[in-house]
Every structure is written in C-alpha cells, then in structure tokens.
Design a protein around this motif. Structure first.
Motif, PDB file in Angstrom:
ATOM      1  N   PRO A 127     -10.178  52.720  63.096  1.00  0.00           N
ATOM      2  CA  PRO A 127      -9.256  51.600  63.304  1.00  0.00           C
ATOM      3  C   PRO A 127      -8.788  51.508  64.750  1.00  0.00           C
ATOM      4  O   PRO A 127      -8.570  52.531  65.420  1.00  0.00           O
ATOM      5  CB  PRO A 127      -8.084  51.926  62.377  1.00  0.00           C
ATOM      6  CG  PRO A 127      -8.588  52.975  61.443  1.00  0.00           C
ATOM      7  CD  PRO A 127      -9.609  53.747  62.224  1.00  0.00           C
ATOM      8  N   THR A 131      -2.226  46.571  61.855  1.00  0.00           N
ATOM      9  CA  THR A 131      -2.104  47.216  60.550  1.00  0.00           C
ATOM     10  C   THR A 131      -2.469  46.220  59.458  1.00  0.00           C
ATOM     11  O   THR A 131      -2.275  45.018  59.599  1.00  0.00           O
ATOM     12  CB  THR A 131      -0.674  47.735  60.319  1.00  0.00           C
ATOM     13  OG1 THR A 131       0.261  46.659  60.498  1.00  0.00           O
ATOM     14  CG2 THR A 131      -0.341  48.856  61.292  1.00  0.00           C
ATOM     15  N   GLN A 177      -5.616  50.477  56.895  1.00  0.00           N
ATOM     16  CA  GLN A 177      -5.385  50.671  58.327  1.00  0.00           C
ATOM     17  C   GLN A 177      -3.882  50.636  58.541  1.00  0.00           C
ATOM     18  O   GLN A 177      -3.306  49.608  58.850  1.00  0.00           O
ATOM     19  CB  GLN A 177      -6.095  49.582  59.156  1.00  0.00           C
ATOM     20  CG  GLN A 177      -5.963  49.784  60.667  1.00  0.00           C
ATOM     21  CD  GLN A 177      -6.951  48.928  61.440  1.00  0.00           C
ATOM     22  OE1 GLN A 177      -8.115  48.807  61.058  1.00  0.00           O
ATOM     23  NE2 GLN A 177      -6.507  48.325  62.534  1.00  0.00           N
ATOM     24  N   ASP A 181      -2.758  55.496  61.187  1.00  0.00           N
ATOM     25  CA  ASP A 181      -4.208  55.677  61.080  1.00  0.00           C
ATOM     26  C   ASP A 181      -4.971  55.191  62.311  1.00  0.00           C
ATOM     27  O   ASP A 181      -6.201  55.171  62.294  1.00  0.00           O
ATOM     28  CB  ASP A 181      -4.747  54.901  59.862  1.00  0.00           C
ATOM     29  CG  ASP A 181      -4.278  55.475  58.549  1.00  0.00           C
ATOM     30  OD1 ASP A 181      -4.003  56.685  58.504  1.00  0.00           O
ATOM     31  OD2 ASP A 181      -4.164  54.714  57.575  1.00  0.00           O
ATOM     32  N   LEU A 182      -4.262  54.787  63.361  1.00  0.00           N
ATOM     33  CA  LEU A 182      -4.924  54.080  64.448  1.00  0.00           C
ATOM     34  C   LEU A 182      -5.571  55.017  65.459  1.00  0.00           C
ATOM     35  O   LEU A 182      -5.040  56.080  65.774  1.00  0.00           O
ATOM     36  CB  LEU A 182      -3.925  53.157  65.144  1.00  0.00           C
ATOM     37  CG  LEU A 182      -3.151  52.200  64.218  1.00  0.00           C
ATOM     38  CD1 LEU A 182      -2.325  51.221  65.013  1.00  0.00           C
ATOM     39  CD2 LEU A 182      -4.078  51.474  63.252  1.00  0.00           C
ATOM     40  N   LEU A 212     -11.044  46.656  64.082  1.00  0.00           N
ATOM     41  CA  LEU A 212     -11.817  47.770  63.528  1.00  0.00           C
ATOM     42  C   LEU A 212     -12.971  48.071  64.468  1.00  0.00           C
ATOM     43  O   LEU A 212     -13.779  47.184  64.772  1.00  0.00           O
ATOM     44  CB  LEU A 212     -12.345  47.416  62.135  1.00  0.00           C
ATOM     45  CG  LEU A 212     -13.100  48.522  61.392  1.00  0.00           C
ATOM     46  CD1 LEU A 212     -12.208  49.747  61.190  1.00  0.00           C
ATOM     47  CD2 LEU A 212     -13.607  48.020  60.047  1.00  0.00           C
TER      48      LEU A 212
END
Length: 661
Positions: A127, A131, A177, A181-182, A212
């Motif tokens: 990612p 979000t 995402q 999680d980035l 993404l």
C-alpha cells in the motif's frame, strides 16, 4: 516476593556483575575524594593554628573553553567513522515500488488479464498513501469469478482468508489498506488455492487518494510470479517485480511510528494535507530530505535520522573538550554516547526524536559558550552565542515538543548565569583607572536581544514550519497560516493528554532510569530457531553508571560550588522532570534526551578523578568505555534486527524478563 522473582533469569548474573563493578568503581572514586579531603574543603581553622583556609568559592559558570588540537580532530574522526559504519549498516532497502495505482473514489476498478493461468497460493501487496480497501476477484475463464473473503479461524482468535464464489457474495473489501499498513509489504495467504488468468480489483476509498504500489502472486511452490511478463495489459500493479523482496521484514517495510512520520514527510513532499499532525512539522520536513534524495524507500526515509545521529558525535566531542579540556575525556565521552544502544536504535528509525536531541545538544552547547564568558564581557562578544542558542532552540521546538522541556532548563541556566555576571561585574577601583563595560547599557541590550533570540525568533520559525499545511489547504495567507498553527497546538495538546491506551511495552520514567522496560520495535521468529528483533533501551554501562555519576555530580556540585556540575544537573532534569507529571502512555525512548546528559555526568566524574589521580582516572575511564563498547558489540544484533540464534538472546542478552527479546 513472587512479583520480584518472576523477573529473575539466569542471565541476571551479567547484570549483577556489571552493577557490582560499577558500585566498586564509584566506591573507589569516593574513597579517593575523601582521602584528598575533597569532602571537607572549607574547614575554618587548621589544627588550632589560626590559619584560615581559602574562602569558600562562589558558584560561577565563567571559565576557559578549551580549544581543539590536532589529536582531537583525529580522535573525533575515528569515533565518528566507526559509529557511522555500524549505524548505516543494513539501514534499509534502497528499492521499493514507486509507481502506484491511484484510486480517487470508491468504485474505481481495474482488470488485468494474463497470457496463461497461474495457480495462486498466496499474494503480497504494497500500500501507498490513502486508506480504504479493495475487493479482489480472480477468474480462470473471465466468466466465473471468485472473491477474496475472510472468516474467523477455528481457533476463534484469528482471521483467515479464503476464495469464495463471487456470485454468492456482495463485494467485500477484505484486502485492507489501513493507516498502519502503509508503505509496508503485507501478505494474504488464503486457505484454498485457485487458478487465476483474470484479476479484478475494485477500490473503496476512505481517505484519498488511495494508492496501491504492487501486487505479487505466488505459485503453488511459493515462488513469486513475474506477472508483468504474463500480463496482456500494462498495469502499475505488476510493473516493478525487481522491487519485490525475498521476504517481508523491517528492512523493506515501515515499522512502529514510521507508519506516521515517513508517511507525513512524503505527504509534505506531495503537497497533501498530512494525516498525522500530533507533532510540529519541522522534524518531518527534515526527514523528507532523505526521501527526496533516495526516494520513498526504507533507506530514504531513515537516512536523515541516521545522518543526524552521526552528526551528534562531532558536536558532542567539541562540547566535551570545551567543557573539560582533556582529549581522553572528550573521546571516551563521545564513544560512550556513540555506542549507547538507544542512540543507535532511535537514530535508525524514521521518527523525529533524533532531531530533537540533536538540536538540544546544539542549544546547550551555545548557551554554555555564552555562560563561560567572564563578567564584564562586551555585548558584542556574547551576542553570537545567544543568537545560535536561541536559533537551535527554535528549530528544535518546531521539530518536537520535548525540546521545549529543554528550553525550561535553558532559561534557568540563562538567568542563573545572568545573575552570576551581575554579581561579579567588575567595578572600577579608586586610583585604578580602567575602561570597563557599563553595566546598565549592557544589561538592557542583553535582555532585549535575548527576547529576540529566545521568543521572537523561535516563534517565527515555529509558525513558518506550518507552511506545508497552508500550502496543502490552498490558502497561503498569513491569517490562514496563523489559524492552522493555533488549531494544531490545541489539537496536539488535546491529543497527547488523551493517549492512555495500554501498550505491552509502555513504561514510566522510574523504569527508564534503570533500563527497566525497553520498547520492542520488531520481533520475527524464523526457521531453524533463529529470530530477528530489536528494542530501544540504553547501554547498561551508560544508564546505570550514568545514574551513579549524576548523583555523584550533584553532590560534588554542592560541595565544590561548581558551575559545570550545576549545568549538567539542570540540563538532565529539565529533560526528565516534566515526565514526572505526565501520565499519558509513555515509552523508554522518551529518555533519549536525558541519556545525553548521563554521558556528561560520567565525564564530569572521570575528569575530576583524572585531576586527583591521573593514572587511576584514565584507567577507570578507559575500562568503563571499553565495557560499553563490548556490550554494544554483544547487543548489536538486537539493536538493528540481525538474525541470530534464539539461544543467544535467551542465554546471553535477556538479563531480565522485562527485556523483551
């Protein structure tokens, strides 16, 4: 008693040996002080002779700042180069996906077809900003589709992925995402394998743009498939196969608060209003310079912090040499800080604490240079030191609020030093004509200039640091800039007051000072009884020895009425004391600025030891420094996440059960 026993391990013997050695070391020092009559320097009479000892000295900061010599530059370069090599070693991957599929709104969809089918056993994805989530569907014929879904595993404590018939399910955005999680590789391992020739991805955008970077398919043998070579369509999802790592780890992904700060730095570069606004902006702007140099890669977002960690050492060396005048003290003191565990771990992570400590060091250095000027020095001679001290305090405060705590100590030192100068201001003596600096005009100029340096200049720097916020909002007016700045101060104060969530590695200040509870940043149990882990805590030699040294420095400060000791004690407690009254969730890394002044306290004691017994003092200093370096080498794997056998961490490094590796 049971609560105490549960923290004991066989490896506690290492801790007991070190503590015994440190107590013996300081016992030796105090024995020497007593034998030299250092505890009773101000007895009024000597043996009834009526001869008075020298009068009790006055507290004063005034004194000589010892210059650097050729040997100092050699030693400075040596310790800096050795540390830099260990700090930049395996800092982070220099490659990461750079092209992203960007989804501006919910419902954005992309379909990719392959020239031949692939049996998919698992997949990875990377990612970028934004979000939300993705509904992922695959098909072997383009007509019958399966969608990725989740369910609670049989153990009831985890979630598992599986492919389900899309005709029976509404779209489910289970390829998530989230904000944490980035810019990290994530793995999805469905319980059932399916053949794929067509792939469809549909986005749900919560905070856009939703980006993404790469989607990696793994075949039945667990091998990554170069889907770009099989794809009939050009897609940013499969165009950077060379950036796919062999495994997922801290080396190629964000970890801990990097998910906030590295992202915020990247958002500033992109002109996007940041998601994380819980700290002033300048630290992230500095962090972003590394990203601009090396790209949005782990090496790029960690580079500037590590560089600043290296740059601390020359500044510290010069400071210690100016303070104590001995090359061996400056060299060993710099080495003690260089090879402190937290100095390494905190400067290798892409957070903003490093910049705060760097500017704290600079602002105290320049304040010390000002305080050492003797009473009667002209305003012009002192102005540059005041300006530089205020400048770096302002830059530091705009990077992180912990620098403001140091500003309290800085102000206290400034006013104490000002009082000393007024007390000792030279007065003309009868029949001794001399050209003296007039006190009144000097005081007016000094106070006025200090307001400029420590109030107005920092305020301007602080407000200007919010220019990226104003730019992202689309309004660069001064009124909007001031409104954004004010609103963010209110938000930050409210936010930090409200951080009370429990955390497995949280700790309080009384645990920091004894290395009671490190914060574990990363842990990965691997095959063949190997593990990779690293934590933030201090080198026990520096932490425990420094605490004994600080207490000794405080005592000697009073006994000798020593300005240097007063400077060190005030600087240390200005960074630690505010945490006595802060009851939010806190961690060991908040002790980082105070560790700097533990090193000063150690140098203070060893400097006096060398004055009293040169050979003994040098030997004790070198042995202490050597012990710190040996521990640095022993703990190095759990400071940077190298893979090591589990028996090594368990049987050699876990001195207490509260040490989580």
């Amino acid at each position: 008693m049971p609560d105490i026993l549960r923290y004991l391990t066989p490896t506690i013997l290492f801790a007991l040996v070190l503590l015994t050695a440190l107590f013996c070391l300081f016992g030796w020092y105090w024995s020497l002080v007593r034998n030299s009559r250092g505890l009773l320097p101000h007895i009024l009479l000597q043996g009834g002779t009526g001869v008075r000892l020298p009068p009790k000295p006055k507290f004063s900061f005034a004194g000589r700042c010892h210059p650097m010599v050729r040997l100092d530059w050699v030693l400075l370069v040596l310790v800096t180069a050795v540390y830099a090599a260990t700090a930049f070693f395996r800092l982070g991957s220099t490659t990461a996906p750079t092209s992203f599929l960007s989804c501006a709104e919910t419902g954005t969809s992309v379909t990719v077809s392959l020239t031949e089918p692939v049996l998919v056993s698992k997949l990875w994805y990377y990612p970028g900003l934004g979000t939300g989530g993705y509904n992922l569907e695959i098909s072997s014929d383009g007509e019958h589709w399966s969608t990725l879904w989740t369910r609670t595993a049989e153990d009831g404590t985890s979630t598992e992925y599986y492919w389900a018939d899309a005709a029976d399910y509404a779209p489910g955005y289970h390829l998530e995402q989230n904000y944490d999680d980035l810019f990290k590789w994530l793995e999805v391992d469905p319980v059932n394998d399916l053949e794929v020739r067509y792939l469809r991805l549909t986005a749900r955008v919560d905070r856009g743009p939703l980006e993404l970077g790469e989607l990696v398919l793994f075949d039945e043998n667990g091998q990554a498939v170069d889907a770009a070579a099989l794809s009939q369509d050009e897609s940013p999802l499969f165009d950077e196969f060379s950036a796919v790592p062999e495994d997922i780890s801290w080396y190629n992904s964000t970890y801990f608060d990097e998910i906030y700060h590295a992202r915020t730095a990247y958002e500033h570069i992109r002109g996007i209003y940041p998601y994380e606004i819980s700290h002033p902006p300048l630290g992230k702007l500095i962090l972003g310079l590394g990203i601009q140099l090396f790209g949005m890669t782990p090496f790029g977002w960690r580079f500037m912090g590590t560089l600043f960690g290296v740059l601390m050492l020359p500044v510290l060396y010069v400071f210690l040499k100016n303070l104590f005048g001995k090359s061996i003290v400056a060299f060993c003191g710099t080495a003690l800080f260089a090879f402190d565990f937290m100095h390494l771990t905190q400067t290798r992570i892409a957070t903003i604490d490093t910049y705060g400590v760097f500017f704290i060091l600079l602002m105290y250095y320049f304040m010390y240079r000002y305080l050492t000027l003797p009473a009667g020095t002209t305003f012009k001679e002192g102005a540059p030191w005041l300006f530089l001290s205020g400048l770096f305090w302002g830059i530091g405060a705009a990077s992180k609020w912990t620098v403001i705590y140091g500003g309290v100590g800085l102000a206290l030192l400034y006013f104490i030093g000002l009082w000393f100068k007024l007390r000792d201001w030279p007065r003309s003596q009868k029949d001794e004509p001399a050209v003296l600096v007039p006190l009144g005009p000097w005081l007016v100029k000094t106070l006025s200039f200090s307001v400029l340096c420590f109030v107005l200049l920092p305020a301007v720097i602080y407000v200007l640091s919010y220019l990226p916020y104003a730019y992202a909002s689309g309004d660069m007016s001064l009124a909007n800039l001031l409104n954004i700045t004010w609103d963010n101060q209110v938000y930050m104060l409210t936010y930090h007051q409200g951080v009370h969530d429990t955390h497995p590695y949280e700790s309080r200040w009384y645990q920091w000072i004894v290395d009671g509870r490190p914060i574990l940043y990363y842990l990965d149990y691997q095959e063949n009884n190997m593990k990779s882990a690293f934590a933030a805590f201090s080198n026990p030699v520096v932490c425990w020895g420094g605490l004994l040294a600080l207490l000794s420095t405080a005592v000697r400060m009073v006994q000798k009425r020593c300005g240097r000791g007063l400077f060190i004690v005030i600087a240390y407690f200005s960074q630690l004391a505010p945490w006595f009254f802060i009851f939010r969730t806190t961690f060991a890394y908040h002790y980082f600025p105070s560790i700097l002044f533990l090193v000063f306290a150690l140098c203070y004691i060893f400097d006096e030891w060398i004055e009293l017994e040169p050979e003994q003092g040098r030997t004790a200093l070198c042995v202490t420094t050597g012990a710190a370096v040996l521990l640095y080498a022993a703990f190095y794997p759990v400071l940077i996440g190298l893979s090591v056998p589990r028996w090594y961490t368990t049987n050699c490094l876990q001195w207490f059960l509260s040490w989580p590796f």
